[in-house]
Write an enzyme that holds these catalytic residues in place. Structure first.
Site, PDB file in Angstrom:
ATOM      1  N   LEU A 172       0.922  -1.154   0.009  1.00 55.30           N
ATOM      2  CA  LEU A 172      -0.222  -0.235   0.008  1.00 55.30           C
ATOM      3  C   LEU A 172       0.998   1.241  -0.039  1.00 55.30           C
ATOM      4  O   LEU A 172       1.862   1.324   0.811  1.00 55.30           O
ATOM      5  CB  LEU A 172      -1.077   0.034   1.305  1.00 55.30           C
ATOM      6  N   ASP A 173       0.573   2.204  -1.021  1.00 57.99           N
ATOM      7  CA  ASP A 173       1.588   3.433  -0.808  1.00 57.99           C
ATOM      8  C   ASP A 173       1.415   4.258   0.213  1.00 57.99           C
ATOM      9  O   ASP A 173       0.484   4.013   1.000  1.00 57.99           O
ATOM     10  CB  ASP A 173       1.433   4.118  -2.255  1.00 57.99           C
ATOM     11  N   LYS A 174       2.358   5.115   0.591  1.00 51.62           N
ATOM     12  CA  LYS A 174       2.462   6.054   1.678  1.00 51.62           C
ATOM     13  C   LYS A 174       1.041   6.656   1.951  1.00 51.62           C
ATOM     14  O   LYS A 174       0.632   6.646   3.191  1.00 51.62           O
ATOM     15  CB  LYS A 174       3.470   7.112   1.548  1.00 51.62           C
ATOM     16  N   SER A 208      -1.958   5.518   1.263  1.00 49.72           N
ATOM     17  CA  SER A 208      -2.998   4.739   1.330  1.00 49.72           C
ATOM     18  C   SER A 208      -2.995   4.063   2.643  1.00 49.72           C
ATOM     19  O   SER A 208      -2.181   4.128   3.357  1.00 49.72           O
ATOM     20  CB  SER A 208      -2.856   3.662   0.237  1.00 49.72           C
ATOM     21  N   ARG A 245      -5.350   4.736  -8.177  1.00 49.13           N
ATOM     22  CA  ARG A 245      -5.137   6.235  -8.298  1.00 49.13           C
ATOM     23  C   ARG A 245      -4.628   6.433  -9.558  1.00 49.13           C
ATOM     24  O   ARG A 245      -5.075   7.586 -10.316  1.00 49.13           O
ATOM     25  CB  ARG A 245      -3.732   6.643  -7.404  1.00 49.13           C
TER      26      ARG A 245
END
Length: 238
Positions: free
Chosen positions: A105-107, A109, A193
């Site tokens: 999960l990106d920063k 999220s 996204r």
């Protein structure tokens, strides 16, 4: 017998990450069958060869399966060159063996993130060929109507990749923003996204709420728990 490179063997045995294994090996801290080995790619037979780190034998760790409710603002990595907070801060003091994230999960999220030292189990979850469904709740900075929903369902081409959502619907609509319920059966980098960006839609929050049959539920943000045996089995690719 299972043959793998020495650095990867350290990861498979649950001792450390592959990159940490590289560093230990290059520093002369790892012995293979009684001799210092400085080659991270040196072939190892896990069932036969003896691996030691700083003089202590490395044996296969007990399989561990963990779910975390990842807060926004943490990066999904064991260490960060920029000194940012990572998801591993949530496990500080827990005494867990080395665990790798199952997917990312990106920063920006948040939500359900799995960790394990069972590489085969993790691969089955992340392999796009399994088409394991993952569900997200996404808050966007606009009102979403049926026409826009259909355009989202049609997907986009971004960077030469065709990106689609398996399902997308409106959860609720506020005065100036909407919450979407999005289901994916593949997980390309920044998948949701990128689709929304292509339509000029700003993402305010992105929360993963389930993976397969496993639901985030009421697990508090920043907290984690071990998976139950039936939960592990339900995500096992056969």
């Amino acid at each position: 017998m299972t043959r793998t490179g020495l650095a990867r063997a350290l990861s498979k045995l649950g001792h450390c990450s592959r990159s940490q294994g590289f560093a230990l090996i290059r520093a002369g801290q790892v012995m293979l069958n009684g001799r210092i080995c400085r080659d991270p790619e040196q072939p190892v037979l896990l069932e036969r060869d003896v691996v030691q780190v700083q003089g202590a034998s490395v044996a296969a760790a007990k399989r561990v399966y963990v779910m975390l409710n990842k807060p926004r603002g943490l990066v999904t990595t064991a260490s960060d060159e920029e000194g940012r907070a990572t998801v591993y801060d949530c496990f500080e003091g827990a005494g867990l063996p080395h665990l790798s994230p199952v997917g990312r999960l990106d920063k920006a999220s948040e939500g359900l993130l799995l960790f394990s030292n069972d590489n085969a189990w993790a691969h089955g979850i992340t392999d796009p060929e399994t088409h394991l469904v993952k569900n997200y709740h996404v808050q966007v900075a606009r009102l979403v109507d049926d026409e826009l929903l259909q355009r989202l369902r049609d997907g986009v081409v971004d960077g030469g990749e065709k990106l689609r959502m398996r399902k997308v619907s409106v959860l609720r609509i506020g005065v100036k923003n909407s919450w979407l319920d999005v289901t994916l059966d593949e997980g390309r980098n920044r998948h949701i996204r990128r689709i929304l960006d292509a339509h000029g839609i700003e993402v305010m929050r992105l929360v993963r709420v389930s993976i397969g049959s496993l639901v985030l539920g009421d697990l508090a943000k920043g907290k984690w728990r071990h998976l139950q045996e039936n939960e592990v089995a339900a995500l096992q690719v056969r």
